[in-house]
Design a protein around this motif. Structure first.
Motif, PDB file in Angstrom:
ATOM      1  N   THR A  97      47.277 -22.017  -4.774  1.00 47.47           N
ATOM      2  CA  THR A  97      47.986 -21.852  -6.039  1.00 47.47           C
ATOM      3  C   THR A  97      48.848 -23.073  -6.324  1.00 47.47           C
ATOM      4  O   THR A  97      48.844 -23.599  -7.439  1.00 47.47           O
ATOM      5  CB  THR A  97      48.866 -20.584  -5.991  1.00 47.47           C
ATOM      6  N   LEU A  98      49.581 -23.534  -5.320  1.00 46.67           N
ATOM      7  CA  LEU A  98      50.412 -24.719  -5.481  1.00 46.67           C
ATOM      8  C   LEU A  98      49.555 -25.941  -5.806  1.00 46.67           C
ATOM      9  O   LEU A  98      49.906 -26.751  -6.667  1.00 46.67           O
ATOM     10  CB  LEU A  98      51.228 -24.966  -4.213  1.00 46.67           C
ATOM     11  N   TYR A  99      48.418 -26.059  -5.137  1.00 49.30           N
ATOM     12  CA  TYR A  99      47.508 -27.188  -5.342  1.00 49.30           C
ATOM     13  C   TYR A  99      47.057 -27.258  -6.805  1.00 49.30           C
ATOM     14  O   TYR A  99      47.189 -28.293  -7.464  1.00 49.30           O
ATOM     15  CB  TYR A  99      46.307 -27.054  -4.410  1.00 49.30           C
ATOM     16  N   TYR A 100      46.542 -26.139  -7.318  1.00 56.21           N
ATOM     17  CA  TYR A 100      46.024 -26.149  -8.685  1.00 56.21           C
ATOM     18  C   TYR A 100      47.139 -26.246  -9.718  1.00 56.21           C
ATOM     19  O   TYR A 100      46.970 -26.885 -10.758  1.00 56.21           O
ATOM     20  CB  TYR A 100      45.142 -24.921  -8.930  1.00 56.21           C
ATOM     21  N   SER A 101      48.295 -25.649  -9.431  1.00 56.93           N
ATOM     22  CA  SER A 101      49.435 -25.771 -10.348  1.00 56.93           C
ATOM     23  C   SER A 101      49.919 -27.213 -10.407  1.00 56.93           C
ATOM     24  O   SER A 101      50.201 -27.740 -11.482  1.00 56.93           O
ATOM     25  CB  SER A 101      50.580 -24.868  -9.905  1.00 56.93           C
ATOM     26  N   MET A 102      50.010 -27.837  -9.237  1.00 57.52           N
ATOM     27  CA  MET A 102      50.453 -29.234  -9.176  1.00 57.52           C
ATOM     28  C   MET A 102      49.463 -30.130  -9.904  1.00 57.52           C
ATOM     29  O   MET A 102      49.869 -31.044 -10.636  1.00 57.52           O
ATOM     30  CB  MET A 102      50.592 -29.656  -7.708  1.00 57.52           C
ATOM     31  N   ALA A 103      48.178 -29.879  -9.717  1.00 56.75           N
ATOM     32  CA  ALA A 103      47.162 -30.685 -10.393  1.00 56.75           C
ATOM     33  C   ALA A 103      47.286 -30.549 -11.904  1.00 56.75           C
ATOM     34  O   ALA A 103      47.301 -31.553 -12.630  1.00 56.75           O
ATOM     35  CB  ALA A 103      45.769 -30.276  -9.927  1.00 56.75           C
ATOM     36  N   ALA A 104      47.397 -29.317 -12.383  1.00 54.23           N
ATOM     37  CA  ALA A 104      47.481 -29.092 -13.831  1.00 54.23           C
ATOM     38  C   ALA A 104      48.746 -29.700 -14.417  1.00 54.23           C
ATOM     39  O   ALA A 104      48.688 -30.409 -15.432  1.00 54.23           O
ATOM     40  CB  ALA A 104      47.418 -27.597 -14.129  1.00 54.23           C
ATOM     41  N   LEU A 105      49.877 -29.443 -13.793  1.00 54.90           N
ATOM     42  CA  LEU A 105      51.141 -29.924 -14.330  1.00 54.90           C
ATOM     43  C   LEU A 105      51.266 -31.446 -14.208  1.00 54.90           C
ATOM     44  O   LEU A 105      51.516 -32.144 -15.195  1.00 54.90           O
ATOM     45  CB  LEU A 105      52.319 -29.252 -13.627  1.00 54.90           C
ATOM     46  N   GLY A 106      51.083 -31.964 -13.004  1.00 56.33           N
ATOM     47  CA  GLY A 106      51.266 -33.395 -12.775  1.00 56.33           C
ATOM     48  C   GLY A 106      50.302 -34.255 -13.562  1.00 56.33           C
ATOM     49  O   GLY A 106      50.702 -35.201 -14.251  1.00 56.33           O
ATOM     50  N   LEU A 107      49.029 -33.910 -13.486  1.00 55.81           N
ATOM     51  CA  LEU A 107      48.037 -34.716 -14.201  1.00 55.81           C
ATOM     52  C   LEU A 107      48.115 -34.484 -15.706  1.00 55.81           C
ATOM     53  O   LEU A 107      47.859 -35.399 -16.490  1.00 55.81           O
ATOM     54  CB  LEU A 107      46.640 -34.424 -13.663  1.00 55.81           C
ATOM     55  N   GLY A 108      48.502 -33.272 -16.119  1.00 53.18           N
ATOM     56  CA  GLY A 108      48.665 -32.995 -17.551  1.00 53.18           C
ATOM     57  C   GLY A 108      49.793 -33.823 -18.157  1.00 53.18           C
ATOM     58  O   GLY A 108      49.634 -34.431 -19.215  1.00 53.18           O
ATOM     59  N   VAL A 109      50.935 -33.857 -17.492  1.00 53.41           N
ATOM     60  CA  VAL A 109      52.065 -34.647 -17.995  1.00 53.41           C
ATOM     61  C   VAL A 109      51.714 -36.138 -17.958  1.00 53.41           C
ATOM     62  O   VAL A 109      52.050 -36.890 -18.885  1.00 53.41           O
ATOM     63  CB  VAL A 109      53.349 -34.341 -17.197  1.00 53.41           C
ATOM     64  N   ALA A 110      51.027 -36.580 -16.907  1.00 51.24           N
ATOM     65  CA  ALA A 110      50.615 -37.988 -16.827  1.00 51.24           C
ATOM     66  C   ALA A 110      49.704 -38.342 -17.999  1.00 51.24           C
ATOM     67  O   ALA A 110      49.862 -39.389 -18.635  1.00 51.24           O
ATOM     68  CB  ALA A 110      49.915 -38.259 -15.498  1.00 51.24           C
ATOM     69  N   PHE A 111      48.766 -37.450 -18.308  1.00 53.26           N
ATOM     70  CA  PHE A 111      47.851 -37.679 -19.437  1.00 53.26           C
ATOM     71  C   PHE A 111      48.629 -37.772 -20.749  1.00 53.26           C
ATOM     72  O   PHE A 111      48.373 -38.656 -21.573  1.00 53.26           O
ATOM     73  CB  PHE A 111      46.807 -36.554 -19.498  1.00 53.26           C
ATOM     74  N   ILE A 112      49.588 -36.880 -20.938  1.00 51.70           N
ATOM     75  CA  ILE A 112      50.388 -36.891 -22.170  1.00 51.70           C
ATOM     76  C   ILE A 112      51.185 -38.187 -22.281  1.00 51.70           C
ATOM     77  O   ILE A 112      51.235 -38.805 -23.354  1.00 51.70           O
ATOM     78  CB  ILE A 112      51.320 -35.657 -22.226  1.00 51.70           C
ATOM     79  N   LEU A 113      51.790 -38.634 -21.194  1.00 51.04           N
ATOM     80  CA  LEU A 113      52.563 -39.884 -21.229  1.00 51.04           C
ATOM     81  C   LEU A 113      51.676 -41.077 -21.569  1.00 51.04           C
ATOM     82  O   LEU A 113      52.051 -41.929 -22.390  1.00 51.04           O
ATOM     83  CB  LEU A 113      53.267 -40.109 -19.893  1.00 51.04           C
ATOM     84  N   ILE A 114      50.526 -41.151 -20.945  1.00 53.77           N
ATOM     85  CA  ILE A 114      49.609 -42.264 -21.218  1.00 53.77           C
ATOM     86  C   ILE A 114      49.127 -42.204 -22.666  1.00 53.77           C
ATOM     87  O   ILE A 114      49.035 -43.230 -23.351  1.00 53.77           O
ATOM     88  CB  ILE A 114      48.442 -42.271 -20.216  1.00 53.77           C
ATOM     89  N   THR A 115      48.845 -41.004 -23.149  1.00 54.76           N
ATOM     90  CA  THR A 115      48.415 -40.845 -24.545  1.00 54.76           C
ATOM     91  C   THR A 115      49.511 -41.284 -25.508  1.00 54.76           C
ATOM     92  O   THR A 115      49.240 -41.956 -26.509  1.00 54.76           O
ATOM     93  CB  THR A 115      48.030 -39.372 -24.819  1.00 54.76           C
ATOM     94  N   ILE A 116      50.748 -40.933 -25.224  1.00 50.74           N
ATOM     95  CA  ILE A 116      51.867 -41.370 -26.072  1.00 50.74           C
ATOM     96  C   ILE A 116      51.982 -42.892 -26.054  1.00 50.74           C
ATOM     97  O   ILE A 116      52.142 -43.530 -27.097  1.00 50.74           O
ATOM     98  CB  ILE A 116      53.187 -40.716 -25.618  1.00 50.74           C
ATOM     99  N   GLY A 117      51.877 -43.478 -24.862  1.00 45.69           N
ATOM    100  CA  GLY A 117      51.982 -44.927 -24.748  1.00 45.69           C
ATOM    101  C   GLY A 117      50.895 -45.657 -25.513  1.00 45.69           C
ATOM    102  O   GLY A 117      51.168 -46.640 -26.222  1.00 45.69           O
ATOM    103  N   LEU A 118      49.669 -45.195 -25.391  1.00 45.48           N
ATOM    104  CA  LEU A 118      48.559 -45.838 -26.113  1.00 45.48           C
ATOM    105  C   LEU A 118      48.606 -45.502 -27.605  1.00 45.48           C
ATOM    106  O   LEU A 118      48.268 -46.334 -28.447  1.00 45.48           O
ATOM    107  CB  LEU A 118      47.231 -45.413 -25.500  1.00 45.48           C
ATOM    108  N   GLY A 119      49.037 -44.275 -27.924  1.00 42.77           N
ATOM    109  CA  GLY A 119      49.120 -43.867 -29.329  1.00 42.77           C
ATOM    110  C   GLY A 119      50.124 -44.694 -30.108  1.00 42.77           C
ATOM    111  O   GLY A 119      49.948 -44.930 -31.303  1.00 42.77           O
ATOM    112  N   LYS A 120      51.178 -45.134 -29.435  1.00 38.33           N
ATOM    113  CA  LYS A 120      52.198 -45.957 -30.100  1.00 38.33           C
ATOM    114  C   LYS A 120      51.582 -47.242 -30.647  1.00 38.33           C
ATOM    115  O   LYS A 120      51.995 -47.745 -31.690  1.00 38.33           O
ATOM    116  CB  LYS A 120      53.335 -46.282 -29.111  1.00 38.33           C
TER     117      LYS A 120
END
Length: 185
Positions: A97-120
């Protein structure tokens, strides 16, 4: 006797039989056993079962037997007590549970940050970090409608900062996932 009193008495008896270990090792064993007991209780609660501390404690065996097995395990390297097989499956479930939660949260936030950076780079007037209400609030937005009298704080610096943070978070998340994956197997 309440569940808490039963658990306290069990751990107190267990502590007496761990005297061959150093005080710090004995305390660590007690904390670990207590953690396993409460994990088992939580597992029963989460599965909708009635919690029965006595049944869980019976699964660990008599305090003297458990303590002897634990002492032999720590001092002589024998296998851990047999009652811990159920605990290992609980730990694996929690780790998955921790593994999949960490994957979803960590990689999801990383994706959003990169998208914001490139979107700018493509939407410089719609993506940014603004200060509004005379500097009393900070707004991170992806919008065409800006607040009146708002001031952009980072400008194009948002791109490298967001991409670097996103990449760093993705790397950190992958490192943690690598460690957690070893616990699952």
């Amino acid at each position: 006797m309440s569940d808490r009193e039963l658990i306290h008495q069990y751990l107190k008896n267990l502590s007496k039989y761990l005297s061959r270990l150093s005080k710090s090792e004995s305390e660590e064993v007690i904390r670990e056993i207590e953690s396993h007991i409460f994990d088992a209780i939580e597992l029963q609660e989460n599965s909708g079962q009635r919690t029965d501390a006595q049944e869980i404690l019976d699964g660990f065996g008599q305090p003297r037997t458990l303590a002897n097995q634990y002492v032999e395990h720590l001092l002589q390297g024998t296998p851990p007590p047999t009652g811990f097989k159920a605990i290992q499956s609980v730990k694996k479930g929690a780790t998955k549970t921790l593994y999949y939660s960490m994957a979803a949260l960590g990689l999801g936030v990383a994706f959003i940050l990169i998208t914001i950076g490139l979107g700018k780079l493509f939407f410089p007037n719609e993506i940014g970090v603004w200060s509004a209400s005379q500097g009393n609030s900070v707004i991170i937005s992806f919008s065409e409608n800006m607040y009146p009298k708002s001031t952009e704080l980072l400008g194009y610096w948002l791109s490298p900062i967001a991409v670097a943070l996103g990449a760093g978070l993705a790397y950190f998340t992958k490192s943690v996932l690598r460690v957690l994956k070893q616990s699952i197997q």
